[in-house]
Design a protein around this motif. Structure first.
Motif, mmCIF file in Angstrom:
data_model
loop_
_atom_site.group_PDB
_atom_site.id
_atom_site.type_symbol
_atom_site.label_atom_id
_atom_site.label_comp_id
_atom_site.label_asym_id
_atom_site.label_seq_id
_atom_site.Cartn_x
_atom_site.Cartn_y
_atom_site.Cartn_z
ATOM 1 N N ALA A 108 23.915 -11.604 46.037
ATOM 2 C CA ALA A 108 24.982 -12.587 45.839
ATOM 3 C C ALA A 108 24.518 -13.986 46.197
ATOM 4 O O ALA A 108 24.816 -14.955 45.500
ATOM 5 C CB ALA A 108 26.206 -12.203 46.671
ATOM 6 N N ILE A 109 23.754 -14.101 47.271
ATOM 7 C CA ILE A 109 23.225 -15.403 47.673
ATOM 8 C C ILE A 109 22.246 -15.929 46.630
ATOM 9 O O ILE A 109 22.268 -17.110 46.264
ATOM 10 C CB ILE A 109 22.555 -15.313 49.054
ATOM 11 N N VAL A 110 21.376 -15.033 46.128
ATOM 12 C CA VAL A 110 20.406 -15.430 45.102
ATOM 13 C C VAL A 110 21.113 -15.878 43.836
ATOM 14 O O VAL A 110 20.761 -16.886 43.219
ATOM 15 C CB VAL A 110 19.437 -14.264 44.808
ATOM 16 N N ALA A 111 22.157 -15.126 43.433
ATOM 17 C CA ALA A 111 22.889 -15.476 42.220
ATOM 18 C C ALA A 111 23.613 -16.799 42.362
ATOM 19 O O ALA A 111 23.732 -17.573 41.405
ATOM 20 C CB ALA A 111 23.886 -14.372 41.879
ATOM 21 N N ALA A 112 24.101 -17.081 43.573
ATOM 22 C CA ALA A 112 24.855 -18.321 43.784
ATOM 23 C C ALA A 112 23.957 -19.548 43.777
ATOM 24 O O ALA A 112 24.295 -20.579 43.208
ATOM 25 C CB ALA A 112 25.616 -18.241 45.112
ATOM 26 N N PHE A 113 22.776 -19.429 44.406
ATOM 27 C CA PHE A 113 21.926 -20.599 44.551
ATOM 28 C C PHE A 113 20.741 -20.617 43.581
ATOM 29 O O PHE A 113 20.139 -21.666 43.378
ATOM 30 C CB PHE A 113 21.387 -20.678 45.995
ATOM 31 N N GLY A 114 20.401 -19.493 43.013
ATOM 32 C CA GLY A 114 19.254 -19.483 42.107
ATOM 33 C C GLY A 114 19.541 -18.818 40.784
ATOM 34 O O GLY A 114 18.624 -18.332 40.123
ATOM 35 N N GLY A 115 20.817 -18.780 40.376
ATOM 36 C CA GLY A 115 21.177 -18.114 39.130
ATOM 37 C C GLY A 115 20.536 -18.734 37.905
ATOM 38 O O GLY A 115 20.156 -18.035 36.964
ATOM 39 N N GLY A 116 20.416 -20.055 37.892
ATOM 40 C CA GLY A 116 19.829 -20.727 36.736
ATOM 41 C C GLY A 116 18.336 -20.930 36.854
ATOM 42 O O GLY A 116 17.724 -21.564 35.985
ATOM 43 N N LEU A 117 17.741 -20.390 37.920
ATOM 44 C CA LEU A 117 16.321 -20.609 38.149
ATOM 45 C C LEU A 117 15.445 -19.849 37.157
ATOM 46 O O LEU A 117 14.478 -20.397 36.621
ATOM 47 C CB LEU A 117 15.965 -20.199 39.581
ATOM 48 N N VAL A 118 15.771 -18.580 36.903
ATOM 49 C CA VAL A 118 14.901 -17.734 36.084
ATOM 50 C C VAL A 118 14.783 -18.235 34.649
ATOM 51 O O VAL A 118 13.653 -18.374 34.134
ATOM 52 C CB VAL A 118 15.395 -16.269 36.131
ATOM 53 N N PRO A 119 15.890 -18.522 33.930
ATOM 54 C CA PRO A 119 15.734 -19.027 32.551
ATOM 55 C C PRO A 119 14.933 -20.319 32.483
ATOM 56 O O PRO A 119 14.086 -20.491 31.593
ATOM 57 C CB PRO A 119 17.180 -19.227 32.090
ATOM 58 N N ALA A 120 15.208 -21.236 33.421
ATOM 59 C CA ALA A 120 14.466 -22.497 33.432
ATOM 60 C C ALA A 120 12.990 -22.267 33.739
ATOM 61 O O ALA A 120 12.111 -22.929 33.172
ATOM 62 C CB ALA A 120 15.076 -23.442 34.468
ATOM 63 N N GLY A 176 -4.181 -30.370 35.855
ATOM 64 C CA GLY A 176 -4.502 -29.135 36.569
ATOM 65 C C GLY A 176 -3.887 -29.094 37.948
ATOM 66 O O GLY A 176 -3.380 -28.055 38.383
ATOM 67 N N LEU A 177 -3.894 -30.225 38.648
ATOM 68 C CA LEU A 177 -3.283 -30.283 39.976
ATOM 69 C C LEU A 177 -1.778 -30.068 39.892
ATOM 70 O O LEU A 177 -1.192 -29.384 40.746
ATOM 71 C CB LEU A 177 -3.591 -31.640 40.621
ATOM 72 N N ALA A 178 -1.158 -30.615 38.864
ATOM 73 C CA ALA A 178 0.286 -30.422 38.689
ATOM 74 C C ALA A 178 0.608 -28.954 38.417
ATOM 75 O O ALA A 178 1.609 -28.422 38.914
ATOM 76 C CB ALA A 178 0.791 -31.293 37.543
ATOM 77 N N ILE A 179 -0.248 -28.279 37.652
ATOM 78 C CA ILE A 179 -0.036 -26.859 37.349
ATOM 79 C C ILE A 179 -0.146 -26.015 38.621
ATOM 80 O O ILE A 179 0.674 -25.126 38.879
ATOM 81 C CB ILE A 179 -1.030 -26.392 36.279
ATOM 82 N N VAL A 180 -1.174 -26.292 39.427
ATOM 83 C CA VAL A 180 -1.353 -25.547 40.676
ATOM 84 C C VAL A 180 -0.158 -25.760 41.604
ATOM 85 O O VAL A 180 0.349 -24.812 42.230
ATOM 86 C CB VAL A 180 -2.662 -25.970 41.368
ATOM 87 N N THR A 181 0.323 -26.985 41.692
ATOM 88 C CA THR A 181 1.482 -27.282 42.535
ATOM 89 C C THR A 181 2.713 -26.527 42.058
ATOM 90 O O THR A 181 3.483 -25.972 42.870
ATOM 91 C CB THR A 181 1.762 -28.791 42.537
ATOM 92 N N PHE A 182 2.906 -26.467 40.750
ATOM 93 C CA PHE A 182 4.052 -25.770 40.189
ATOM 94 C C PHE A 182 3.982 -24.265 40.488
ATOM 95 O O PHE A 182 4.997 -23.629 40.795
ATOM 96 C CB PHE A 182 4.110 -26.006 38.681
ATOM 97 N N ILE A 183 2.788 -23.693 40.419
ATOM 98 C CA ILE A 183 2.620 -22.265 40.713
ATOM 99 C C ILE A 183 2.929 -21.977 42.184
ATOM 100 O O ILE A 183 3.593 -20.981 42.515
ATOM 101 C CB ILE A 183 1.198 -21.812 40.348
ATOM 102 N N VAL A 184 2.455 -22.836 43.079
ATOM 103 C CA VAL A 184 2.712 -22.651 44.515
ATOM 104 C C VAL A 184 4.213 -22.717 44.800
ATOM 105 O O VAL A 184 4.749 -21.917 45.580
ATOM 106 C CB VAL A 184 1.959 -23.716 45.338
ATOM 107 N N ILE A 185 4.901 -23.638 44.145
ATOM 108 C CA ILE A 185 6.354 -23.749 44.330
ATOM 109 C C ILE A 185 7.046 -22.477 43.866
ATOM 110 O O ILE A 185 7.952 -21.958 44.530
ATOM 111 C CB ILE A 185 6.892 -24.976 43.577
ATOM 112 N N GLN A 186 6.616 -21.930 42.736
ATOM 113 C CA GLN A 186 7.232 -20.708 42.218
ATOM 114 C C GLN A 186 6.999 -19.527 43.150
ATOM 115 O O GLN A 186 7.918 -18.730 43.400
ATOM 116 C CB GLN A 186 6.664 -20.384 40.833
#
Length: 341
Positions: free
Chosen positions: A90-102, A293-303
């Motif tokens: 429920a917490i994941v759905a409330a705060f990260g519901g739109g995360l997966v499609p994006a 490349g640095l931006a890609i690595v940063t994005f992967i770490v965030i995910q």
């Protein structure tokens, strides 16, 4: 003493026979854990010796080991664990519901950028042109991760069509200069999109084969100029996108637009007069691509951090009593958590 021996033997037999059951439970949990963490070889995680000893168990003892599968997993889902899982979900759905499609859309774009299939500021309706030339490749071009080969002669075809900053675009009449409600109409933003740059270069006239500033000889050698000079200078020469992207990234640094000040800075670096410093150009192209490349690595770490906190870590705590960090969602059983890190 004789009367106590049978009970001791019975206790030893019961204990010995329960060992395969415990090992079987451990093996199943470790296999599921390895699947979650992406480890293909579960025995490398658990230890091959434990699995070998389990296989060597006697047939009578192995008869007592249940088939651990969905039934065993369902038996692990108690009411408390299910409640904890529902709360976490429920917490994941409330705060990260739109995360997966994006995230799916962003990762698709990222993979396209890594494979060279797309670039920022490119015209999505334009057909891609691939190299048809021969000759040596641009030095260090493998570090640019381009989808197509970047030949030196294709870069020469571009550089030979560039005299100075003004020859690349009509900076004063770009679409960005004609926007409405500009804060300073007398000094509008001059943003050259990647796609517009490619169109301008392909329409430009070839002014001559550039020379190596250190030797004065034609870039790539006199033989290369003699063999391909007439072809490269033709008005219909198919300049590939990969070479154009390499030139554009020297001043755009991963961006989809170019500004005249950055273009001028780069031209002073590797394009002076009729000269073309290939070594400096290659270094600038790799540096520009490394920003992406640095931006890609940063994005992967965030995910990894987000998915670990919202999905993987709570699942491991609720069902396996394992804590790998990444937030506080989910709770372990009565015996507490086993910390891996």
């Amino acid at each position: 003493e004789k009367r106590q021996r049978p009970s001791q033997q019975k206790h030893q037999t019961t204990t010995a026979s329960s060992i395969p059951v415990v090992r079987g439970q451990l093996a199943f949990k470790m296999r599921v854990l390895c699947l979650i963490l992406g480890v293909s070889n579960a025995s490398a995680f658990v230890g091959s010796r434990a699995f070998q000893e389990q296989r060597k168990s006697s047939s009578s003892a192995s008869m007592m080991v249940p088939e651990f599968g969905s039934d065993f997993l369902m038996s692990e889902i108690t009411g408390d664990k299910m409640g904890e899982l529902v709360k976490s979900a429920a917490i994941v759905a409330a705060f990260g519901g739109g995360l997966v499609p994006a995230a799916f859309s962003a990762n698709k774009s990222m993979m396209g950028t890594m494979s060279g299939e797309r670039a920022g500021g490119d015209d999505p309706n334009a057909d891609k042109i691939f190299t048809t030339s021969s000759g040596p490749a641009l030095p260090q071009s493998s570090l640019l991760f381009a989808k197509d080969k970047i030949n030196l002669v294709d870069v020469v075809a571009i550089v030979g069509r560039i005299k100075d900053t003004a020859s690349i675009a009509d900076w004063a009449n770009l679409p960005s200069t004609k926007r409405e409600n500009l804060s300073d109409p007398s000094n509008p933003p001059m943003w050259l999109p990647r796609g517009e740059f490619k169109k301008n270069i392909r329409k430009a006239k070839f002014t001559g084969w550039p020379s190596d500033p250190s030797t004065g000889e034609p870039v790539g050698g006199a033989e290369l100029e003699k063999a391909l000079g007439k072809q490269v200078g033709g008005a219909n020469y198919p300049i590939p996108d990969s070479a154009l992207d390499a030139v554009f990234d020297t001043w755009a640094w991963g961006s989809g637009i170019a500004t005249p000040d950055k273009v001028e800075t780069q031209l002073k670096n590797w394009r002076v007069g009729k000269g073309f410093d290939v070594a400096k150009f290659s270094k600038a192209a790799v540096s520009g691509r490394s920003v992406t490349g640095l931006a890609i690595v940063t994005f992967i770490v965030i995910q990894v951090t987000v998915y670990g906190a919202l999905f993987i870590a709570p699942l491991l705590r609720v069902f396996f009593d394992i804590d790998i960090g990444f937030g506080q969602l989910g709770s372990c059983g009565e015996n507490g958590c086993t910390t891996l890190f």
